[in-house]
Design an enzyme around this catalytic site. Sequence first.
Site, PDB file in Angstrom:
ATOM      1  N   ASP A 248     -23.975  -0.589 -43.041  1.00 50.78           N
ATOM      2  CA  ASP A 248     -25.167  -0.067 -42.385  1.00 50.78           C
ATOM      3  C   ASP A 248     -25.059   1.466 -42.439  1.00 50.78           C
ATOM      4  OD1 ASP A 248     -27.520   0.344 -41.022  1.00 50.78           O
ATOM      5  OD2 ASP A 248     -27.048  -1.000 -39.363  1.00 50.78           O
TER       6      ASP A 248
HETATM    7  C1  BGC Z   1     -30.303   0.039 -39.246  1.00 49.11           C
HETATM    8  C2  BGC Z   1     -30.444  -0.834 -40.461  1.00 49.11           C
HETATM    9  C3  BGC Z   1     -31.353  -0.176 -41.453  1.00 49.11           C
HETATM   10  C4  BGC Z   1     -30.783   1.182 -41.810  1.00 49.11           C
HETATM   11  C5  BGC Z   1     -31.602   1.927 -42.818  1.00 49.11           C
HETATM   12  C6  BGC Z   1     -29.925   1.458 -39.591  1.00 49.11           C
HETATM   13  O1  BGC Z   1     -30.081   2.280 -38.487  1.00 49.11           O
HETATM   14  O2  BGC Z   1     -29.362  -0.522 -38.366  1.00 49.11           O
HETATM   15  O3  BGC Z   1     -30.935  -2.099 -40.110  1.00 49.11           O
HETATM   16  O4  BGC Z   1     -31.493  -0.997 -42.572  1.00 49.11           O
HETATM   17  O5  BGC Z   1     -30.719   1.969 -40.628  1.00 49.11           O
HETATM   18  O6  BGC Z   1     -32.811   2.318 -42.281  1.00 49.11           O
END
Ligand code: BGC
Length: 839
Positions: A248
């Site tokens: 993530d």
């Molecule tokens: C989130 C993810 C997301 C990523 C990119 C993170 O803050 O937890 O689910 O895909 O950001 O936007």
Amino acid sequence: MPPRLLVSLLIAGLALPALASEPQPDSPAVEQRVDSLLHKLTLEQKVALIGGSDGFDIRAMPSIGLPALGMSDGPYGVRVGAPSNAYAGGIALAASWDPVLARRVGVAMGRDARARGISFLLGPGVNIYRAPQNGRNMEYYGEDPYLAGRTAVGLIDGVQSQGVVATIKHFAANNSEYDRRQINSVIAPRPLHEIYLRAFEMAVKQGHVGAVMSSYNQLDGEYTAENKNLVSGILKHDWGFDGLFMSDWGAVDDGLKAFRAGLDLEMPAADKMQPALVLSGLRDGTLSRVELDDKVRRILRTAVRFGFLDRPQRDLAQPLFDAANDRVALDSARESLVLLKNARHLLPLDAGAIRTIAVIGPDAYPGYATAGGSSHIDTFRTESILGGIVDHLGQRVRVLYDRGLPSPDTVFKRDGFATAEGQPGLQRQTFDNSDFRGTPTATAVDAHVDQWKPELWTTPAAQRRSIRWSGRYVAPQAGRYLFLTAAASADSYTLYVDGKAVITQPKREGQAPLYAALDLKAEQVVSVRLDYLPDVDYSRMGLGVVPVDDLISPAALKMASMADAAVVAVGFDPTSESEAFDRTFALPWGQEALIEAVAKANSKTVVTVTSGGGYATANWLDQVPALLQNWYPGQEGGRAVAEVLFGARSPEGKLPISFERRWQDNPTHDYYDAPPHPPGTHPTVDYGEGLFVGYRWYTSHPDKPQPLFPFGYGLSYTTFAFSGLEVRPAKAHDGDSVQVSFEVRNTGTRAAAEVAQVYVSDPSATVERPERELKAFEKVNLAPGQSRRVTLTLDRRAFAYYDPEGNDWKVDPGRFVIRVGDASDHTPLAADLTMEKAP
Ligand code: BGC
């Protein structure tokens, strides 16, 4: 195509229609191509590939013809390249109990991705719903791993059929948002495999998902992007996942550990698996080149299989916004709505008999297609509930509208504060440190503290500042007063009234508006002090006071009393329910009072709620005849709500969660918040409810308080009957597939869909098992009087539990009970099955 036509198409800027874009299955030919690409890369290039670039890309490697591969969130649609389309995603999609619909939504998202040149969709999310407060419940598929898995497999199949990689997230055990980067989830092996990993496993094995994303939290003391047992052991070895595992955004803590654990791609950049660090580890032999090659192979394999080296990903022939995808958005909303209460058959409302209808509430307009955070989508258009009702009724019916409650900004602009010198407003002091120390660098009087900006993910200011507002508030008359505060992102603050802290917002990643209710006497003067620590170098703080008696708009109540029926649209919105923070169990401030007041003014009051899960109803539900759950329904939600309210369609959604009366009744209640922990250690959440999440607990403990609305429940405008259950063979051997067949009949007077649910009980198990578990379901559309025989197959997993000792799934011989019905607590059909050891 004649070359001249091709040339003129290219000149006109038109791309050719996409060639077949289904991913190629793994094959020796794919592997050969991957190998030959890999061998053309230098060590430095390989290392460069395992860190993302430009926020959302896999880095381009022009020397091997690899373009930059763009990624976009997420579970409700393709966010990047806005405006875009928002579907009923996450929990709303799960509430449809329709994997075929999930596939259609996936195809539409895949088309949206191709129209924007996006190669990876960062969704779906399948973290399990344990508690209504989790700020991201709306992105996920509810409390049951089988329902979540089936929905995810449908969506993944659809997305990937368009030549776009789906990314299942957040792997794993990310079931709350507060302190999400700190939390250590501790889960026993059986619940881990049976509840929290099962939908991921289905996505990998049945959905052939191309990518998996880590979570932010730790699992058993290790960040999940660095957890070797989870990544290399379970995901890659045990499940045979050969796609790519990415972090993530910013979820890696220790780059070397992540490298060794099996992280293939650090997103959004190689912040921790830094090239210099990795190269030196590879050179001195502390990191393995074979492991590096495996990571790069996975990236290349994905690119080869999905055709990214062979065609432009952006397909200009795909419309950015078209009727076909908008129709999918509408169908997804239609199938997701769950009618929870319908006393005296108030619904459907008879549009022919209604002259005037009052539409009231903060969620009536604008429409909230999605909630907050990375799944939020700016749409081409969103049909609000108000708009949907107006469009549906046309000019036949007068639709009166009022928000019913002030917006936070209106509250922040109210007068009432005074400084010590008696000037209207509050005295502001700004300090150039983070603890209000020394002489303020600036002082001023602010008529209002009204800079609230609900932002997420801003860059922290280099120079820390603290801001203090002080003064007093004089209560014009005796009564209850709401003190409302809101800041943003990692800002923190404490509000003191008469020296007592009444609201404290600790420094956390995200924020929701907060309030305190205080009883004040007429002319009572209270001192007010607000200590605010912005995370950025400007203020985004709001503070206001409103007497509860002034909360509800008199116009709204008048409209309700003039109307033949009232619709109260309440619930959450992107500022109060979002990624990065948890929300309240109670509905946002003022909404309960609004419901009660409208219900008093009009006995035909229907409440419709925008939320990602359950909420407190104890104070008002018995005062309203009808309650519709509309989740975050995507861009056509308002239209679908109107169709259900006025009976153009029967509601057909079923709860993918257990909806508790009181938060204390939820089996997770004692295990959701991390107990206090010594500084420097991680907050630990021990998943003490074990396997007994949601209906698994309620059905196993009939003596305990039962949910208000059980898992699987949802009302219809017609009635259905189940009959004729047959289970074949009635004596099975471990490993046999079992056929369950039964009849569903529409016994009412209108066409509608029912969801037949099959639950399996294992009364002779040698281990503790939930009383029943969902193992098959099917949505059946039936005309009035029509019936259909449904046959569903239960495979070995339907009877098995995870055996930690053998790291395998085990079936205990003996008696099983197969139950069929329309909700977890309502299974009119039951039959026994005897399971014997495999011959
Ligand atoms: C989130 C993810 C997301 C990523 C990119 C993170 O803050 O937890 O689910 O895909 O950001 O936007």
